[in-house]
Design a protein around this motif. Structure first.
Motif, mmCIF file in Angstrom:
data_model
loop_
_atom_site.group_PDB
_atom_site.id
_atom_site.type_symbol
_atom_site.label_atom_id
_atom_site.label_comp_id
_atom_site.label_asym_id
_atom_site.label_seq_id
_atom_site.Cartn_x
_atom_site.Cartn_y
_atom_site.Cartn_z
ATOM 1 N N PRO A 24 47.483 32.421 42.454
ATOM 2 C CA PRO A 24 48.323 32.903 43.557
ATOM 3 C C PRO A 24 47.440 33.278 44.745
ATOM 4 C CG PRO A 24 48.108 34.594 41.871
ATOM 5 C CD PRO A 24 47.425 33.364 41.338
ATOM 6 N N PRO A 25 48.028 33.517 45.908
ATOM 7 C CA PRO A 25 47.222 33.979 47.044
ATOM 8 C C PRO A 25 46.516 35.286 46.681
ATOM 9 C CG PRO A 25 49.483 33.497 47.719
ATOM 10 C CD PRO A 25 49.451 33.424 46.224
ATOM 11 N N PRO A 26 45.335 35.529 47.258
ATOM 12 C CA PRO A 26 44.634 36.785 46.955
ATOM 13 C C PRO A 26 45.519 37.986 47.281
ATOM 14 C CG PRO A 26 43.240 35.329 48.247
ATOM 15 C CD PRO A 26 44.601 34.716 48.223
ATOM 16 N N LEU A 77 50.263 36.941 35.067
ATOM 17 C CA LEU A 77 50.264 36.876 36.529
ATOM 18 C C LEU A 77 49.292 37.894 37.125
ATOM 19 C CD1 LEU A 77 51.229 35.829 39.229
ATOM 20 C CD2 LEU A 77 53.250 37.314 38.997
ATOM 21 N N ALA A 78 49.246 39.102 36.574
ATOM 22 C CA ALA A 78 48.305 40.109 37.064
ATOM 23 C C ALA A 78 46.866 39.636 36.881
ATOM 24 C CB ALA A 78 48.540 41.444 36.356
ATOM 25 N N ALA A 79 46.565 38.982 35.753
ATOM 26 C CA ALA A 79 45.218 38.451 35.518
ATOM 27 C C ALA A 79 44.908 37.319 36.494
ATOM 28 C CB ALA A 79 45.076 37.979 34.077
ATOM 29 N N LEU A 80 45.874 36.462 36.771
ATOM 30 C CA LEU A 80 45.663 35.390 37.746
ATOM 31 C C LEU A 80 45.426 35.967 39.142
ATOM 32 C CD1 LEU A 80 48.334 32.814 36.518
ATOM 33 C CD2 LEU A 80 45.835 32.613 36.316
ATOM 34 N N SER A 81 46.133 37.030 39.486
ATOM 35 C CA SER A 81 45.891 37.704 40.769
ATOM 36 C C SER A 81 44.482 38.282 40.811
ATOM 37 C CB SER A 81 46.925 38.808 40.997
ATOM 38 O OG SER A 81 48.183 38.254 41.260
ATOM 39 N N ALA A 82 44.038 38.806 39.676
ATOM 40 C CA ALA A 82 42.669 39.328 39.604
ATOM 41 C C ALA A 82 41.664 38.207 39.852
ATOM 42 C CB ALA A 82 42.422 39.975 38.238
ATOM 43 N N LEU A 83 41.878 37.056 39.233
ATOM 44 C CA LEU A 83 40.968 35.927 39.457
ATOM 45 C C LEU A 83 40.998 35.466 40.904
ATOM 46 C CD1 LEU A 83 41.528 33.844 36.203
ATOM 47 C CD2 LEU A 83 39.700 35.478 36.720
ATOM 48 N N SER A 84 42.152 35.518 41.521
ATOM 49 C CA SER A 84 42.263 35.162 42.934
ATOM 50 C C SER A 84 41.458 36.136 43.793
ATOM 51 C CB SER A 84 43.733 35.149 43.349
ATOM 52 O OG SER A 84 43.881 34.717 44.672
ATOM 53 N N GLY A 149 57.210 50.410 40.256
ATOM 54 C CA GLY A 149 58.102 50.105 39.143
ATOM 55 C C GLY A 149 57.701 48.873 38.359
ATOM 56 N N LEU A 150 56.447 48.433 38.539
ATOM 57 C CA LEU A 150 55.957 47.239 37.858
ATOM 58 C C LEU A 150 55.617 47.550 36.397
ATOM 59 C CD1 LEU A 150 53.859 46.017 40.863
ATOM 60 C CD2 LEU A 150 55.809 44.835 39.879
ATOM 61 N N PRO A 151 55.691 46.535 35.518
ATOM 62 C CA PRO A 151 55.483 46.796 34.096
ATOM 63 C C PRO A 151 54.037 46.755 33.627
ATOM 64 C CG PRO A 151 56.190 44.542 34.409
ATOM 65 C CD PRO A 151 56.221 45.202 35.773
ATOM 66 N N VAL A 152 53.148 46.117 34.392
ATOM 67 C CA VAL A 152 51.774 45.894 33.929
ATOM 68 C C VAL A 152 50.812 46.044 35.097
ATOM 69 C CG1 VAL A 152 50.189 44.159 32.973
ATOM 70 C CG2 VAL A 152 52.519 44.280 32.125
ATOM 71 N N GLU A 153 49.642 46.593 34.799
ATOM 72 C CA GLU A 153 48.530 46.638 35.746
ATOM 73 C C GLU A 153 47.273 46.245 34.981
ATOM 74 O OE1 GLU A 153 46.552 49.665 39.039
ATOM 75 O OE2 GLU A 153 48.404 50.212 38.007
ATOM 76 N N VAL A 154 46.481 45.350 35.559
ATOM 77 C CA VAL A 154 45.270 44.836 34.920
ATOM 78 C C VAL A 154 44.061 45.269 35.729
ATOM 79 C CG1 VAL A 154 43.975 42.720 34.397
ATOM 80 C CG2 VAL A 154 46.398 42.872 33.837
ATOM 81 N N GLU A 155 43.034 45.745 35.034
ATOM 82 C CA GLU A 155 41.781 46.174 35.653
ATOM 83 C C GLU A 155 40.643 45.386 35.025
ATOM 84 O OE1 GLU A 155 39.482 50.426 36.171
ATOM 85 O OE2 GLU A 155 40.697 50.082 34.384
ATOM 86 N N LEU A 156 39.725 44.908 35.847
ATOM 87 C CA LEU A 156 38.585 44.129 35.349
ATOM 88 C C LEU A 156 37.272 44.665 35.901
ATOM 89 C CD1 LEU A 156 39.621 40.378 35.678
ATOM 90 C CD2 LEU A 156 39.024 41.570 33.587
ATOM 91 N N VAL A 157 36.251 44.589 35.070
ATOM 92 C CA VAL A 157 34.859 44.775 35.501
ATOM 93 C C VAL A 157 34.119 43.523 35.074
ATOM 94 C CG1 VAL A 157 32.771 46.173 35.333
ATOM 95 C CG2 VAL A 157 35.029 47.290 35.187
ATOM 96 N N LEU A 158 33.469 42.884 36.027
ATOM 97 C CA LEU A 158 32.772 41.619 35.773
ATOM 98 C C LEU A 158 31.309 41.728 36.153
ATOM 99 C CD1 LEU A 158 35.432 39.366 37.525
ATOM 100 C CD2 LEU A 158 35.208 39.744 35.073
ATOM 101 N N GLU A 159 30.469 41.010 35.427
ATOM 102 C CA GLU A 159 29.078 40.820 35.854
ATOM 103 C C GLU A 159 29.036 39.528 36.664
ATOM 104 O OE1 GLU A 159 24.891 41.075 33.641
ATOM 105 O OE2 GLU A 159 26.036 39.256 33.186
ATOM 106 N N VAL A 160 28.311 39.580 37.779
ATOM 107 C CA VAL A 160 28.251 38.394 38.649
ATOM 108 C C VAL A 160 26.812 38.031 38.963
ATOM 109 C CG1 VAL A 160 30.514 38.848 39.651
ATOM 110 C CG2 VAL A 160 28.497 39.779 40.761
ATOM 111 N N ALA A 161 26.604 36.738 39.244
ATOM 112 C CA ALA A 161 25.284 36.245 39.595
ATOM 113 C C ALA A 161 24.908 36.740 40.985
ATOM 114 C CB ALA A 161 25.259 34.728 39.548
ATOM 115 N N GLU A 162 23.625 36.927 41.182
ATOM 116 C CA GLU A 162 23.127 37.370 42.496
ATOM 117 C C GLU A 162 23.376 36.334 43.564
ATOM 118 O OE1 GLU A 162 21.960 40.398 43.249
ATOM 119 O OE2 GLU A 162 22.260 41.000 41.192
#
Length: 162
Positions: A24-26, A77-84, A149-162
Motif C-alpha cells: 500500500p502507499p506509505p 495489512l498492518a505488516a504490509l504498511s510497515a514494509l511500505s 477503533g482499529l483491531p490491530v497495531e503492528v510494531e517492528l524493529v529491524l536491523e539494516v545495512a549501512e
C-alpha cells in the motif's frame, strides 16, 4: 508462488514481485510522530495500522465485531504498511538484514483467546518477504482498545545495512 529455493536466493524486493504482493502507499502519521527512526543499524517503526490512505480498513474488536480471519487480514495489512514505510525510509527492502522484533497488539473482547492466530497474519507476511532465516521473536498482546477503533497495531524493529 515462489519455490523455497528461489525465495531463499532472492532478496526481499524480488520476493515481493515474485509473490505478486503490492505494498500500500506509505503510511503517514496521525499525530506528532514519525513512522520510522533509525538509530545505528536499527530501524524502529511506529505502530502500523490496517489503513490505506489514512482510511481504516477494519474497525472493531476481535471476538466482538470481527472474526479471527478478519483479524488476520488486518494484521497482514498492518505488516504490509510497515514494509511500505520501511521501503519509503530506506529506499529498498533489500537493505533489511534482520527482523529483530515483531510486536502485535490486538484489540479484543475479554474472553478472546486466539491472539496468536491473528498475529500470524503479520508474521506470515514477514516470512514470505524476508524468508525463514529472518523470523524473529514476537510479542502478542490483547488490549482493550487501539487508535481510531482499529483491531490491530503492528510494531517492528529491524536491523539494516549501512
Amino acid at each position: 508462488m515462489v519455490s523455497d529455493n528461489v525465495a531463499q536466493a532472492a532478496g526481499a524486493e524480488q520476493r515481493l514481485k515474485g509473490l505478486g504482493i503490492a505494498l500500500p502507499p506509505p503510511p503517514t502519521p496521525f499525530g506528532a510522530y514519525v513512522e520510522a527512526v533509525r538509530i545505528g543499524k536499527l530501524l524502529f517503526l511506529s505502530g502500523m495500522l490496517p489503513v490505506i490512505d489514512r482510511k481504516p480498513q477494519f474497525l472493531g474488536r476481535l471476538g466482538g465485531e470481527l472474526s479471527v480471519e478478519e483479524g488476520r487480514k488486518a494484521a497482514e495489512l498492518a505488516a504490509l504498511s510497515a514494509l511500505s514505510a520501511v521501503r519509503d525510509h530506506l529506499g529498498s527492502l533489500d537493505r533489511v538484514t534482520a527482523v529483530a522484533k515483531l510486536g502485535v497488539y490486538i484489540a479484543a473482547d475479554g474472553d478472546f483467546r486466539d491472539h496468536p492466530k491473528v498475529a500470524d497474519g503479520a508474521s506470515e507476511v514477514l516470512l514470505r518477504v524476508f524468508g525463514r532465516e529472518m523470523l524473529s521473536g514476537r510479542v502478542v498482546l490483547g488490549v482493550a482498545s487501539l487508535p481510531l477503533g482499529l483491531p490491530v497495531e503492528v510494531e517492528l524493529v529491524l536491523e539494516v545495512a549501512e
